[in-house]
Design a protein around this motif. Structure first.
Motif, PDB file in Angstrom:
ATOM      1  N   THR A  19       0.837  -1.204   0.000  1.00  0.00           N
ATOM      2  CA  THR A  19       0.000   0.000   0.000  1.00  0.00           C
ATOM      3  C   THR A  19       0.869   1.251   0.000  1.00  0.00           C
ATOM      4  O   THR A  19       0.592   2.208  -0.743  1.00  0.00           O
ATOM      5  N   GLU A  22       2.383   1.672  -3.464  1.00  0.00           N
ATOM      6  CA  GLU A  22       1.395   2.138  -4.438  1.00  0.00           C
ATOM      7  C   GLU A  22       1.110   3.622  -4.234  1.00  0.00           C
ATOM      8  O   GLU A  22       1.016   4.396  -5.203  1.00  0.00           O
ATOM      9  N   SER A  25       3.930   5.613  -5.552  1.00  0.00           N
ATOM     10  CA  SER A  25       3.961   5.596  -7.018  1.00  0.00           C
ATOM     11  C   SER A  25       3.023   6.634  -7.613  1.00  0.00           C
ATOM     12  O   SER A  25       3.317   7.230  -8.656  1.00  0.00           O
ATOM     13  N   TYR A  26       1.894   6.878  -6.952  1.00  0.00           N
ATOM     14  CA  TYR A  26       0.969   7.907  -7.441  1.00  0.00           C
ATOM     15  C   TYR A  26       1.536   9.307  -7.217  1.00  0.00           C
ATOM     16  O   TYR A  26       1.262  10.217  -8.000  1.00  0.00           O
ATOM     17  N   ASN A 123      -7.774   0.804  -5.321  1.00  0.00           N
ATOM     18  CA  ASN A 123      -6.380   0.695  -4.919  1.00  0.00           C
ATOM     19  C   ASN A 123      -6.280  -0.365  -3.835  1.00  0.00           C
ATOM     20  O   ASN A 123      -7.283  -1.010  -3.489  1.00  0.00           O
ATOM     21  N   PHE A 124      -5.085  -0.534  -3.301  1.00  0.00           N
ATOM     22  CA  PHE A 124      -4.891  -1.612  -2.334  1.00  0.00           C
ATOM     23  C   PHE A 124      -5.736  -1.444  -1.073  1.00  0.00           C
ATOM     24  O   PHE A 124      -6.083  -2.438  -0.425  1.00  0.00           O
ATOM     25  N   TRP A 167      -3.665  -8.250  -4.059  1.00  0.00           N
ATOM     26  CA  TRP A 167      -2.846  -7.618  -5.086  1.00  0.00           C
ATOM     27  C   TRP A 167      -3.619  -7.312  -6.372  1.00  0.00           C
ATOM     28  O   TRP A 167      -3.125  -6.539  -7.206  1.00  0.00           O
ATOM     29  N   THR A 170      -5.693  -3.027  -7.904  1.00  0.00           N
ATOM     30  CA  THR A 170      -4.796  -1.931  -8.269  1.00  0.00           C
ATOM     31  C   THR A 170      -4.963  -1.571  -9.737  1.00  0.00           C
ATOM     32  O   THR A 170      -5.278  -2.436 -10.569  1.00  0.00           O
ATOM     33  N   ARG A 172      -2.306   0.069 -11.057  1.00  0.00           N
ATOM     34  CA  ARG A 172      -0.902   0.264 -11.419  1.00  0.00           C
ATOM     35  C   ARG A 172      -0.321  -0.922 -12.159  1.00  0.00           C
ATOM     36  O   ARG A 172       0.817  -0.869 -12.630  1.00  0.00           O
TER      37      ARG A 172
END
Length: 303
Positions: A19, A22, A25-26, A123-124, A167, A170, A172
């Motif tokens: 999490t 992720e 990464s955003y 998202n996660f 997982w 997401t 991503r």
């Protein structure tokens, strides 16, 4: 009783790490085509997940009692060995498919599962948005217990399935190589499942494997960009309301129902079911006609 590890407990550090990665990464690589994170939404999802741990512990008491009684009644026994565990996981994933599908097409079951679909983000943390009323899930795994699988082994397989699905929540991760996309539930497949567009509704129910959806006609590949959430979104971040809003809606619909047939439909038909009110009884029509032609009552003057 077989000694099996608590997969969910051991996976919590991985949940936190993924999490965080992720989220970072955003921040480093924003994507206008992705929903990303929103603080209130993420906090609600985490709160729902923590609450589910408490309520699942409560529901576990009667469920374990029922499973244990059934396990003692059946003469069958499946030992927990290196080669039987994959078969148990396969059986559990099959039962999960039908449980998941059932929780989408029966409204009283949907009232439990709708919690997981209530976020308009993907998202996660969405994976953590779990229901608090999972008492509706246990009947779908009774065949495994009656086949001789120990209740502890059923719980272990269920936890493996749950951890795997973390997982796939997401945006991503794009599409994986074709052989994996054909067999496994992937982020691409699960994005479809969480979408609210008509062509994506009630599709891709698989937990670990997507082959069940291919076999039973519920598979749809990802095409247009999914729009996440519900067909009628809720506008609240209150965990209690998120957990109970559909039960409250069922209660209102049952209270307003005109017949027992409609009451049954409001509870056990699909979430979008509506009664057919185009045909009325002769008495109802006559009553309406009488009301329409009856002059309005004029109140007497007070001297």
């Amino acid at each position: 009783m077989p000694h099996l590890p608590d997969v969910v407990l051991w996976s919590i550090p991985a949940f936190i790490l993924l999490t965080a990665l992720e989220l970072v990464s955003y921040r480093l690589h924003p994507d206008d085509r992705s929903e990303g994170y929103e603080a209130k939404d993420a906090a609600t999802s985490v709160g729902m997940g923590l609450g589910s741990l408490l309520f699942d512990a409560l529901w576990k008491i009667p469920i374990v009692a029922v499973y244990t009684a059934l396990y003692e009644l059946t003469p069958l026994r499946v030992p927990v060995l290196w080669w039987t565990l994959p078969l148990m996981l396969l059986a559990q994933d099959f039962c999960y498919y039908w449980s998941h599908r059932g929780h989408h097409v029966v409204r009283i079951l949907w009232a439990c599962h709708v919690v997981h679909h209530s976020s308009r983000k993907f998202n996660f943390t969405t994976a953590l948005r779990q229901p608090w009323t999972t008492l509706t899930v246990w009947p779908f795994y009774v065949p495994m217990v009656l086949a001789g699988v120990h209740p502890a082994a059923v719980a272990f397989c269920s936890s493996v399935n749950l951890v795997y699905q973390f997982w796939v929540h997401t945006e991503r991760v794009g599409k994986l190589p074709r052989p994996l996309e054909y067999v496994l539930n992937t982020p691409s497949h699960h994005r479809v499942h969480h979408a609210s567009q008509g062509g994506y509704l009630d599709r891709n129910f698989g937990g670990i494997l997507i082959v069940w959806d291919r076999m039973f006609g519920s598979f749809v590949p990802e095409g247009e960009r999914p729009v996440y959430g519900l067909t009628k979104n809720i506008h609240t971040y209150n965990p209690l309301r998120v957990a109970t809003h559909e039960y409250a809606a069922i209660g209102r619909d049952v209270k307003a129902a005109r017949s027992w047939r409609e009451r049954f439909g409001r509870v056990f038909r699909g979430p979008g079911w509506q009664p057919d009110r185009t045909s009325e009884t002769t008495t109802e029509k006559a009553t309406k006609a009488e009301k329409a032609t009856k002059p309005a009552t004029v109140p007497e003057r007070v001297a």
